[in-house]
Write a protein that holds these residues in place. Structure first.
Motif, PDB file in Angstrom:
ATOM      1  N   VAL A   1      -4.324   7.155  -6.643  1.00 32.73           N
ATOM      2  CA  VAL A   1      -2.876   7.186  -6.429  1.00 32.73           C
ATOM      3  C   VAL A   1      -2.516   6.423  -5.157  1.00 32.73           C
ATOM      4  CG1 VAL A   1      -0.898   8.687  -5.918  1.00 32.73           C
ATOM      5  CG2 VAL A   1      -2.541   9.345  -7.679  1.00 32.73           C
ATOM      6  N   LEU A   2      -3.351   6.583  -4.130  1.00 32.68           N
ATOM      7  CA  LEU A   2      -3.110   5.883  -2.867  1.00 32.68           C
ATOM      8  C   LEU A   2      -3.144   4.370  -3.065  1.00 32.68           C
ATOM      9  CD1 LEU A   2      -2.766   5.741   0.201  1.00 32.68           C
ATOM     10  CD2 LEU A   2      -5.243   6.025   0.419  1.00 32.68           C
ATOM     11  N   THR A   3      -4.154   3.893  -3.788  1.00 37.67           N
ATOM     12  CA  THR A   3      -4.289   2.454  -4.032  1.00 37.67           C
ATOM     13  C   THR A   3      -3.097   1.922  -4.818  1.00 37.67           C
ATOM     14  OG1 THR A   3      -6.699   2.607  -4.015  1.00 37.67           O
ATOM     15  CG2 THR A   3      -5.729   0.657  -5.055  1.00 37.67           C
ATOM     16  N   GLN A   4      -2.678   2.670  -5.840  1.00 32.83           N
ATOM     17  CA  GLN A   4      -1.530   2.249  -6.645  1.00 32.83           C
ATOM     18  C   GLN A   4      -0.252   2.231  -5.812  1.00 32.83           C
ATOM     19  OE1 GLN A   4      -1.324   3.833 -10.831  1.00 32.83           O
ATOM     20  NE2 GLN A   4      -3.074   5.045 -10.152  1.00 32.83           N
ATOM     21  N   SER A   5      -0.091   3.227  -4.948  1.00 38.06           N
ATOM     22  CA  SER A   5       1.099   3.282  -4.092  1.00 38.06           C
ATOM     23  C   SER A   5       1.158   2.065  -3.165  1.00 38.06           C
ATOM     24  CB  SER A   5       1.088   4.564  -3.258  1.00 38.06           C
ATOM     25  OG  SER A   5       1.148   5.706  -4.080  1.00 38.06           O
ATOM     26  N   LEU A   6       0.011   1.734  -2.576  1.00 33.63           N
ATOM     27  CA  LEU A   6      -0.039   0.571  -1.694  1.00 33.63           C
ATOM     28  C   LEU A   6       0.219  -0.719  -2.480  1.00 33.63           C
ATOM     29  CD1 LEU A   6      -3.101   1.541   0.550  1.00 33.63           C
ATOM     30  CD2 LEU A   6      -0.689   1.548   1.198  1.00 33.63           C
ATOM     31  N   GLU A   7      -0.294  -0.771  -3.700  1.00 32.39           N
ATOM     32  CA  GLU A   7      -0.078  -1.948  -4.551  1.00 32.39           C
ATOM     33  C   GLU A   7       1.405  -2.131  -4.844  1.00 32.39           C
ATOM     34  OE1 GLU A   7      -1.753  -3.742  -8.823  1.00 32.39           O
ATOM     35  OE2 GLU A   7      -2.360  -1.754  -8.120  1.00 32.39           O
ATOM     36  N   LEU A   8       2.081  -1.036  -5.189  1.00 27.57           N
ATOM     37  CA  LEU A   8       3.519  -1.098  -5.446  1.00 27.57           C
ATOM     38  C   LEU A   8       4.280  -1.457  -4.167  1.00 27.57           C
ATOM     39  CD1 LEU A   8       3.949   2.072  -7.707  1.00 27.57           C
ATOM     40  CD2 LEU A   8       4.084  -0.313  -8.440  1.00 27.57           C
ATOM     41  N   GLY A   9       3.833  -0.887  -3.047  1.00 29.41           N
ATOM     42  CA  GLY A   9       4.499  -1.167  -1.779  1.00 29.41           C
ATOM     43  C   GLY A   9       4.418  -2.623  -1.389  1.00 29.41           C
ATOM     44  N   ILE A  10       3.237  -3.208  -1.542  1.00 30.35           N
ATOM     45  CA  ILE A  10       3.058  -4.624  -1.213  1.00 30.35           C
ATOM     46  C   ILE A  10       3.925  -5.495  -2.115  1.00 30.35           C
ATOM     47  CG2 ILE A  10       1.402  -6.532  -1.258  1.00 30.35           C
ATOM     48  CD1 ILE A  10      -0.731  -4.463  -0.392  1.00 30.35           C
ATOM     49  N   THR A  11       4.004  -5.126  -3.397  1.00 30.86           N
ATOM     50  CA  THR A  11       4.856  -5.870  -4.336  1.00 30.86           C
ATOM     51  C   THR A  11       6.311  -5.795  -3.911  1.00 30.86           C
ATOM     52  OG1 THR A  11       3.345  -5.397  -6.174  1.00 30.86           O
ATOM     53  CG2 THR A  11       5.595  -6.056  -6.741  1.00 30.86           C
ATOM     54  N   GLN A  12       6.759  -4.584  -3.541  1.00 29.22           N
ATOM     55  CA  GLN A  12       8.150  -4.414  -3.126  1.00 29.22           C
ATOM     56  C   GLN A  12       8.461  -5.205  -1.859  1.00 29.22           C
ATOM     57  OE1 GLN A  12       9.540  -2.629  -0.369  1.00 29.22           O
ATOM     58  NE2 GLN A  12      11.650  -2.938  -1.085  1.00 29.22           N
ATOM     59  N   VAL A  13       7.526  -5.193  -0.915  1.00 32.74           N
ATOM     60  CA  VAL A  13       7.732  -5.930   0.338  1.00 32.74           C
ATOM     61  C   VAL A  13       7.812  -7.433   0.070  1.00 32.74           C
ATOM     62  CG1 VAL A  13       6.623  -6.623   2.495  1.00 32.74           C
ATOM     63  CG2 VAL A  13       6.751  -4.218   1.888  1.00 32.74           C
ATOM     64  N   PHE A  14       6.962  -7.926  -0.819  1.00 37.31           N
ATOM     65  CA  PHE A  14       6.986  -9.351  -1.160  1.00 37.31           C
ATOM     66  C   PHE A  14       8.333  -9.738  -1.771  1.00 37.31           C
ATOM     67  CE2 PHE A  14       6.404 -12.746  -4.316  1.00 37.31           C
ATOM     68  CZ  PHE A  14       5.943 -13.764  -3.497  1.00 37.31           C
ATOM     69  N   VAL A  15       8.817  -8.905  -2.706  1.00 35.68           N
ATOM     70  CA  VAL A  15      10.112  -9.182  -3.340  1.00 35.68           C
ATOM     71  C   VAL A  15      11.226  -9.112  -2.303  1.00 35.68           C
ATOM     72  CG1 VAL A  15      11.810  -8.320  -5.007  1.00 35.68           C
ATOM     73  CG2 VAL A  15       9.386  -8.387  -5.627  1.00 35.68           C
ATOM     74  N   SER A  16      11.182  -8.071  -1.478  1.00 37.27           N
ATOM     75  CA  SER A  16      12.226  -7.894  -0.466  1.00 37.27           C
ATOM     76  C   SER A  16      12.241  -9.051   0.523  1.00 37.27           C
ATOM     77  CB  SER A  16      12.004  -6.573   0.273  1.00 37.27           C
ATOM     78  OG  SER A  16      12.987  -6.390   1.266  1.00 37.27           O
ATOM     79  N   PHE A  17      11.054  -9.455   0.990  1.00 33.86           N
ATOM     80  CA  PHE A  17      10.988 -10.564   1.944  1.00 33.86           C
ATOM     81  C   PHE A  17      11.524 -11.848   1.321  1.00 33.86           C
ATOM     82  CE2 PHE A  17       8.795 -14.338   3.488  1.00 33.86           C
ATOM     83  CZ  PHE A  17       9.134 -14.306   4.836  1.00 33.86           C
ATOM     84  N   SER A  18      11.130 -12.136   0.089  1.00 31.28           N
ATOM     85  CA  SER A  18      11.541 -13.375  -0.572  1.00 31.28           C
ATOM     86  C   SER A  18      13.058 -13.455  -0.705  1.00 31.28           C
ATOM     87  CB  SER A  18      10.890 -13.470  -1.958  1.00 31.28           C
ATOM     88  OG  SER A  18       9.479 -13.470  -1.857  1.00 31.28           O
ATOM     89  N   ILE A  19      13.676 -12.362  -1.195  1.00 29.22           N
ATOM     90  CA  ILE A  19      15.119 -12.369  -1.408  1.00 29.22           C
ATOM     91  C   ILE A  19      15.871 -12.396  -0.083  1.00 29.22           C
ATOM     92  CG2 ILE A  19      17.065 -11.081  -2.349  1.00 29.22           C
ATOM     93  CD1 ILE A  19      15.210 -12.434  -4.408  1.00 29.22           C
ATOM     94  N   ASN A  20      15.431 -11.567   0.871  1.00 32.78           N
ATOM     95  CA  ASN A  20      16.122 -11.540   2.164  1.00 32.78           C
ATOM     96  C   ASN A  20      15.948 -12.852   2.930  1.00 32.78           C
ATOM     97  OD1 ASN A  20      17.394  -8.942   2.286  1.00 32.78           O
ATOM     98  ND2 ASN A  20      15.368  -8.014   2.455  1.00 32.78           N
ATOM     99  N   PHE A  21      14.809 -13.508   2.741  1.00 35.21           N
ATOM    100  CA  PHE A  21      14.595 -14.812   3.367  1.00 35.21           C
ATOM    101  C   PHE A  21      15.614 -15.822   2.833  1.00 35.21           C
ATOM    102  CE2 PHE A  21      12.450 -18.998   3.502  1.00 35.21           C
ATOM    103  CZ  PHE A  21      12.197 -19.077   4.865  1.00 35.21           C
ATOM    104  N   ILE A  22      15.826 -15.799   1.526  1.00 35.99           N
ATOM    105  CA  ILE A  22      16.829 -16.684   0.914  1.00 35.99           C
ATOM    106  C   ILE A  22      18.223 -16.341   1.425  1.00 35.99           C
ATOM    107  CG2 ILE A  22      17.934 -17.334  -1.263  1.00 35.99           C
ATOM    108  CD1 ILE A  22      15.200 -16.923  -2.610  1.00 35.99           C
ATOM    109  N   ILE A  23      18.510 -15.044   1.536  1.00 41.25           N
ATOM    110  CA  ILE A  23      19.813 -14.599   2.021  1.00 41.25           C
ATOM    111  C   ILE A  23      20.069 -15.113   3.444  1.00 41.25           C
ATOM    112  CG2 ILE A  23      21.099 -12.554   2.815  1.00 41.25           C
ATOM    113  CD1 ILE A  23      19.987 -11.093   0.360  1.00 41.25           C
TER     114      ILE A  23
END
Length: 211
Positions: free
Chosen positions: A147-169
């Motif tokens: 569960v820990l590994t999956q949580s970190l995997e989802l977190g990294i994905t979310q951070v990547f998406v957030s960084f990409s969109i906010n960088f464009i913004i």
């Protein structure tokens, strides 16, 4: 490991949520428009570090909660559904603020302060923790491993998406502000589209079953 198709759906959900106006987006846009792209990027670095803080805390917390508390999944699912419906309402409520209308008289801040405020804006925002705690369990299955590994995997994905969109913004904030000022109809279209997608995600979450 979470299967690619489920991770892709999570990334899509994270995309919808990151473009939903909130404290982080308002802070980044206001600093970029008033102090320039460099200030916006410095602020973004602080925001991303704030996300990382929440991800580590929530990942360890989820591991404990899902294994130790009966009916934890149902409680988290209910929280997530309510949270998404709340965001949908916030998008279309009467007199909701245009995020590109900022105070042009904001004083110039030093890079250290820009980073710190971006970080604290995220860390001290309880909605971020609520999102992770309520949304992550919908994509975690015990058969996929830790569960820990999956949580970190989802977190990294979310951070990547957030960084990409906010960088464009940050790069386009000034031009976007000018466009929406000239085309107010697009603001209303964006709000109703956002509310519709968030409502769909809330219904999907409410109908999901425990893993």
């Amino acid at each position: 490991m979470i299967p690619f198709h489920e991770l892709l759906f999570f990334a899509l959900a994270a995309l919808v949520l990151v473009i939903s106006p909130g404290p982080n987006m308002i802070y980044l846009i206001s600093r970029t428009i008033t102090q320039g792209r460099k200030a916006g990027l410095t602020s973004l670095a602080g925001v991303i570090c704030g996300f990382m803080f929440h991800i580590v805390m929530v990942s360890f917390g989820l591991t404990a909660i899902l294994f130790a508390v009966p009916y934890a999944y149902f409680v988290l699912k209910t929280l997530g559904t309510i949270y998404l419906l709340y965001l949908a309402y916030q998008a279309i409520k009467p007199n909701s603020r245009n995020i590109f209308d900022v105070d042009k008289n904001i004083k110039i801040d030093a890079p250290k302060k820009l980073f710190s405020v971006g970080f604290l804006t995220n860390v001290l925002n309880p909605k971020v923790a609520v999102f992770y705690l309520s949304f992550f369990p919908q994509f975690i299955k015990t058969e996929y491993g830790s569960v820990l590994t999956q949580s970190l995997e989802l977190g990294i994905t979310q951070v990547f998406v957030s960084f990409s969109i906010n960088f464009i913004i940050v790069l386009t904030a000034a031009k976007a502000a000018l466009f929406f000022a000239k085309n107010p109809l697009w603001i209303r279209v964006q709000k109703w589209f956002m509310a519709s997608v968030l409502t769909f995600l809330a219904v999907k979450m409410a109908l999901s079953k425990a893993k």
